[in-house]
Every structure is written in C-alpha cells, then in structure tokens.
Scaffold this motif. Structure first.
Motif, PDB file in Angstrom:
ATOM      1  N   HIS A   1       7.450   3.537  -3.293  1.00  0.00           N
ATOM      2  CA  HIS A   1       8.740   4.132  -2.918  1.00  0.00           C
ATOM      3  C   HIS A   1       9.936   3.316  -3.411  1.00  0.00           C
ATOM      4  O   HIS A   1      11.014   3.858  -3.628  1.00  0.00           O
ATOM      5  CB  HIS A   1       8.837   4.266  -1.397  1.00  0.00           C
TER       6      HIS A   1
ATOM      7  N   GLY B   1      13.944   6.588  -3.043  1.00  0.00           N
ATOM      8  CA  GLY B   1      13.215   7.757  -3.507  1.00  0.00           C
ATOM      9  C   GLY B   1      14.002   9.036  -3.334  1.00  0.00           C
ATOM     10  O   GLY B   1      13.953   9.930  -4.191  1.00  0.00           O
TER      11      GLY B   1
ATOM     12  N   LYS C   1      14.599  10.444  -6.784  1.00  0.00           N
ATOM     13  CA  LYS C   1      13.535  11.448  -6.862  1.00  0.00           C
ATOM     14  C   LYS C   1      12.349  11.043  -7.736  1.00  0.00           C
ATOM     15  O   LYS C   1      11.703  11.881  -8.358  1.00  0.00           O
ATOM     16  CB  LYS C   1      14.103  12.784  -7.331  1.00  0.00           C
ATOM     17  N   GLY C   2      12.075   9.734  -7.806  1.00  0.00           N
ATOM     18  CA  GLY C   2      10.867   9.263  -8.461  1.00  0.00           C
ATOM     19  C   GLY C   2      10.989   8.876  -9.915  1.00  0.00           C
ATOM     20  O   GLY C   2      10.096   8.204 -10.457  1.00  0.00           O
TER      21      GLY C   2
ATOM     22  N   ASP D   1       5.391  12.797  -3.406  1.00  0.00           N
ATOM     23  CA  ASP D   1       5.788  13.111  -4.776  1.00  0.00           C
ATOM     24  C   ASP D   1       6.317  14.537  -4.895  1.00  0.00           C
ATOM     25  O   ASP D   1       6.806  14.932  -5.957  1.00  0.00           O
ATOM     26  CB  ASP D   1       4.611  12.897  -5.736  1.00  0.00           C
TER      27      ASP D   1
ATOM     28  N   GLY E   1       7.904   8.920  -5.158  1.00  0.00           N
ATOM     29  CA  GLY E   1       9.209   9.542  -4.914  1.00  0.00           C
ATOM     30  C   GLY E   1       9.332   9.922  -3.455  1.00  0.00           C
ATOM     31  O   GLY E   1       8.340  10.126  -2.761  1.00  0.00           O
TER      32      GLY E   1
ATOM     33  N   ASP F   1       2.587   8.661  -4.303  1.00  0.00           N
ATOM     34  CA  ASP F   1       3.836   8.408  -3.579  1.00  0.00           C
ATOM     35  C   ASP F   1       4.753   7.479  -4.361  1.00  0.00           C
ATOM     36  O   ASP F   1       4.906   6.289  -4.043  1.00  0.00           O
ATOM     37  CB  ASP F   1       3.567   7.841  -2.182  1.00  0.00           C
TER      38      ASP F   1
END
Length: 658
Positions: A46, A90, A94-95, A116, A84, A82
């Motif tokens: 994250h 995160g 958004k990843g 995600d 995002g 995981d």
C-alpha cells in the motif's frame, strides 16, 4: 530478465488464455548440484515509502529492491496483491506508483488483492497494462465469464530445469468496489481446474499465490493436495508466519504486512524431486535503501504533500480513530462527523458511514485535505437511495452481527439512533432504532446517503438490491470530498459522541464466548467493570489493582491491599499483571476465606510444564485442579508464567461460592 518478461507479455497477446504464462528453458543443462532457484515473495504494497509506527520501521520499495538484488543466482520475484487503495497513498495515486516501482525492482509475477479494485475494475485494467511484469488470476473473471483483464489463469516457469506451476486466487471481493465487471469464482473449484491444467505441463511443483485467510489456505491445501506451497496475505504487521503442513512437506507463508518482509524459498532439484528450504528477509531499518527507488518514493511523497497540504478547517478537539478500532463497534466522534457530512450535502433523512472505511485519526488544530483523505482513503462514491424501514432494520442487524470480530461494516450514523445488545443472538440484536425519536416503520420510506460500496452489496449489505437509486455512482461525489467540504463549511469542527449508538453487553464478549456467563454475572453485580463502552477486553491482562478491587467486593472484610498480604503474595506494583500461578494462589486463598474450608494440594501437578511452576505455587495450582476450579490453557500445559487474562479471572471468580 526484462527482455524475457517483455517477450512473454507480447506472446500472451496472441496465445490462448488457457496456456501457461511463460515457459523458459536454459540453453545449457545445469549440473544436478547447481539446479537451484530462489522464489522471492512479498505482498501488501500500500505504501511506496517505509512505514513507521509503534511497531518500528519496515517496508518501502527501495528496501525491497535491495533485498531482491542481494539474492544471487536464478530467481523468480512474485507479489501477492494489494498495491492500490486501503491507505491515503493508495487512494490518491490508485496503485500506479507501485507498478512503476515494481517494474524497476523488477518483479516477474503478481496476483490480485481485493484492494487492487478499490478504484474500480477499469483502473485495475490500466494497472495491468502499465505493468512490465505479468498478472495471473485463476478465479477472477469479467462479466463475460472470461479471465479478468485477459490475464492468464496460471503460470508455468522453468528455470534451471525446475518447472514451477503457479496459480493466483483472490477472495473477499465483496469488500471492495463493486461495479459488476469482475466476478469472484469459487476459490477451491477454480484452483482444482487450474491445477489440472498445470499438471498436463509436467511440472515439478505447484504453488499458489492467494489473498485469503490462512484457515482458508489450509482448507485449499486439503482440497487440492497437489498444491505444495501457498504464499498468502499478511496475518500481522509485526511478524511473518510460516505454517508447516503434513510434517513439513508443505508450507503456507504469510509475510509481514506493508512489505515488511520477503519470503525466500529455495527450490533444489534432486533425483527424488524438489527439495525446499526457506528464510525470511526482513525489510527493516537495517536494510539500506536502493538509491533510484528511494528517490522515486521521495518524489511521490512530495507530490502527495503538495496536493493535500491545503487547510480546510480547524478541529476544536482530537478526532481519534481509536487504538482498539472503536469505530467498528460503537459510536465515535469521527464517525458522527463523517455521517453528518454525507447527510448534510444530500439533505437525506439519514446517512450511514462504514466504520471499516475510517482509517486514520486527526489531531486538534488545522485540518487539511490530507487529513480528510487519510481518514477516508478508499474514495468511495456516496450515493442516495430510497429504502424501506424494513431494509434499514436489516442493515442495522447486519451492522452488529459480527461486532466481536470488529467488522468493517459496522455503521456510524446520522439522523438515526439505535441500541444493540451484543449478548443476543445474531439477527435479533437491535433493541431500538429511531428516526427523529420515532421508531422506524417497516413500510415507511426513507432517503439514505451511503457508500456505493455498501449500496451494491459490500460487507453483506444485500438488503438494498431493490432500493431505488436517487443519486447514482456516476453523479455522486466521493466520501473524502464530502468530508472536506463539510469541514470547510463548519470552519471550526467540534464533533462529539451524542448517544446515537448505545451498546448493551460487550461487543468483544458475545454469547458464544466461553467466559460470557461469568463476565455478565460479575459485571451485572459491578464486581468487575468494562474497559470502556462496549468493550470488556477479555484477553487483556488482569492487574493486581483490578484483582484486588474485585476480590474485596466479594470479601467485604478484606481491603484491596490486604488481599495480597493475606494470600501471601505480598505488596507490589499495583499496575503489574498477575501471572497464572499468582492467580492460582489468590483464588485458593479467596475460596478458603469464603467457605472456611481448606483446599489441600499436592507438592506437584500432572501438567507437562509442572517444572516451570514455582515451588511455592504448586500446592495452590494442584488444589484448584483437584477442586475442579482450574484447567490448563492447552493440552497438558498450565502456562504458569503467562499473564492471566481478564476472562480467566472472571471465570474463576464466578466459581467461588457466594
């Protein structure tokens, strides 16, 4: 290695989705003694920078890069899911920073975690497209029934003459954004299907990357015995767990959360099969950060601070999320503020805020966009629906169904008050529920602001399936935006608990708890007290102060201090925790004082750890066992030096004749 991944990715565009991810054979056959491959696994990405909290400092992509580079020879680097959502970082990016970093480490393979998908399935597809590494999923499909994002269902990798089959499995998709474009298939049935396909590739070993609890991993391994190794999600932030199955022939690895460690599994090819050995590489402060990725992480942190540093209001008081996740079992000031923000913007009758969506506290003073986003990092859209009173009551029952497990779906509310009793059976715990001081009417209709996650069935809120949407997700604002806007409107925020939620009994001691009858009986008589509203803390240690106060209530002629001199334990630090052997001594003394009957005890006990019980305590332990008052903690063990819990203390007190 990067050329191999790029060529494999290109091949995938034209290959069938039922074929393996890639197959690679070296040009020169390695000697038997040299046929070793390292499989490196980590998950829960994250945060791009190291995490620092009360557990210390751990993780960060720059440290992961250093550890990966330190492993010599042929290796496969896998990420478990995981990258995002779930945190401020995160939620904002958004990843994509994590994909950028993983491309540089580089990793080879990734499985999906439910987080995600927090920014939606379309965002997840863009993450896959941006990845130079390959994703796999054996049980996630699109709405068309085909593998989600057209990723392969499994991978077969050959290095050093060792053929490794890998499947990817994801559960708990009900806890992320639901838009109908991704479906979670049955984990075990999907695993069976993928494994049968892999076996046709004549692999040496089959492994699984999973995002599910270890109990489910064990069930998976039992149902699909061809799986020899499972790399799963974190069980804890502070340590790595290694579960040996079938006398060490199979393993389940759960590394630390927030990329706190890497599992290094060595696979050695021998004539009688693949031999496994392992070590844990901790990504702590002793690991130097690789320069390029440290700079990348710092640049993103700067972007985050710049974007979110704007002040929007002033907090008159601290807004704690709570060290014990209070927003998941009782009313909190921060929960009230969030629910009020939703209701104020949409002018609805009531508003719900999921306690599990609240992820940070805020300090008294300036309140910034960063604070708002840290509190609500998921970016859920807040929609409005017209619901019946019957739906509301069903939602409230769902809210409190698992309070002993601190569920994310526990509801903080605005415009509504309710009372629940944790001692009642699931499904009948709501005692009262009112809107504007009037009981909720089952046939009446109410306008409710809630997250799109909840509206579409997340956290088992399936009762809203037929509710009429008034403001849909496409036109709704996010939770973070509404919180920031409401705080800005107030200018000075003075949120407080207002008796919107009343807890009867203890959320952490449901009717099914082994010590619940004793705890209820003693707290009803005020002999024992709660830690705070709705929480007894049965697993917390009992202190000399607590024990002395309770015993003196049962034995009025004894003061709290005389309990210790009378029992022979002497004076000591009142805040010190009682050990189990000390508890045995004081309970024996209390029994004899209450009944006037001596409890005779032998000089030793039958416990396997009898030698660990101090000599002066053995007669007390033996006497209580003989009287049927005391049992061991586990088969054949008394655990004399372990701290006695509040539940154990209550259980023993309740056995003392009145």
């Amino acid at each position: 290695m990067s050329k191999l991944r790029r060529s494999a990715a290109a091949a995938l565009l034209s290959a069938s989705l039922m074929t393996p991810l890639w197959s690679y054979a070296p040009n020169v056959q390695a000697a038997e003694s040299d046929r070793m491959v390292s499989f490196l696994y980590f998950n829960d990405g994250h945060e791009i920078s190291p995490v620092s909290d009360k557990l210390g400092t751990r993780g960060g992509v720059a440290r992961i890069k250093t550890l990966v580079d330190s492993v010599q020879g042929e290796k496969i680097v896998a990420f478990g899911g995981d990258l995002g959502g779930g945190t401020l970082f995160g939620g904002v990016f958004k990843g994509f920073p994590m994909v950028e970093a993983f491309n540089q480490i580089p990793i080879d393979l990734a499985n999906f975690g439910q987080h995600d998908f927090d920014a939606g399935a379309e965002n997840t597809k863009k993450l896959v497209e941006a990845s130079k590494f390959s994703w796999i999923s054996s049980n996630l499909t699109g709405s068309d029934g085909k593998p989600f994002g057209q990723v392969p269902e499994y991978a077969v990798i050959e290095k050093q003459g060792i053929r490794i089959g890998v499947i990817g499995l994801t559960s708990a998709m009900e806890t992320t954004t639901k838009d109908g474009s991704v479906q979670q298939r049955d984990v075990i049935e999907s695993a069976k299907k993928a494994v049968e396909q892999i076996k046709q590739q004549k692999v040496d070993i089959i492994m699984a990357l999973t995002q599910e609890p270890v109990a489910d991993d064990k069930a998976l391994m039992a149902a699909v015995p061809d799986i020899q190794v499972i790399f799963t999600e974190e069980e804890a932030e502070e340590q790595t767990f290694i579960h040996e199955v079938e006398a060490g022939n199979k393993f389940i690895f759960a590394p630390q959360g927030n990329m706190g460690s890497i599992v290094h599994l060595r696979l050695n090819k021998a004539q009688d099969g693949v031999k496994l050995s392992h070590e844990i590489l901790k990504a702590d402060e002793t690991v130097a950060e690789e320069e390029a990725l440290a700079k990348l992480a710092a640049d993103y942190q700067t972007k985050l601070d710049t974007e979110l540093g704007k002040k929007v209001a002033v907090l008159a008081n601290d807004l704690p999320y709570g060290d014990n996740h209070e927003s998941r079992f009782r009313e909190t000031a921060i929960g009230n503020l969030i629910a009020d923000a939703y209701r104020d913007y949409y002018h609805t009758d009531i508003a719900f805020a999921n306690g599990g969506g609240i992820r940070a506290s805020a300090k008294k003073g300036d309140f910034t966009l960063k604070d708002a986003k840290a509190i609500l990092p998921f970016g859920n859209k807040i929609v409005v629906a017209e619901v019946t009173g019957e739906m509301l009551l069903a939602a409230l029952e769902n809210s409190v169904a698992g309070v002993d497990r601190l569920p994310g779906g526990f509801l903080q509310v605005s415009g509504l008050t309710y009372v629940y009793d944790a001692n009642k059976p699931v499904g009948s715990r709501i005692v009262e529920a009112s809107i504007n001081r009037q009981p909720i009417q089952k046939d009446a209709k109410y306008k409710v602001a809630m997250s799109s996650f909840m509206y579409t069935g997340g956290d088992n809120y399936t009762m809203f399936t037929d509710a009429k949407a008034i403001v849909g997700a496409n036109e709704a604002l996010t939770d973070f935006e509404l919180l920031a806007a409401y705080a800005s409107k107030l200018k000075t925020v003075d949120a407080k608990p207002e008796a919107r939620i009343t807890v009867r009994g203890y959320a952490d001691v449901p009717a099914s708890h082994w010590a619940q009858p004793a705890i209820k009986a003693l707290t009803d008589k005020a002999i024992l007290t709660s830690i705070d509203e709705g929480r007894f803390a049965p697993q917390a240690s009992v202190t000399r102060r607590e024990a002395g106060a309770a015993i003196s209530k049962l034995l009025p002629e004894a003061s709290a201090s005389s309990v210790w001199t009378g029992s022979g334990l002497g004076t000591g630090d009142e805040s010190a925790a009682l050990s189990r052997e000390e508890l045995a001594v004081v309970i024996r003394w209390l029994y004899e004082m209450k009944t006037g009957k001596p409890l005779q005890g032998a000089a030793s006990t039958a416990f396997a750890d009898d030698a660990q019980i101090a000599g002066g305590f053995k007669p007390a332990v033996a006497a209580l066992v003989q009287a049927g008052l005391v049992e061991g903690r586990s088969t054949g063990q008394f655990a004399p030096k372990e701290k006695a819990t509040r539940a154990e203390f209550a259980h023993l007190l309740a056995k003392i004749p009145s």
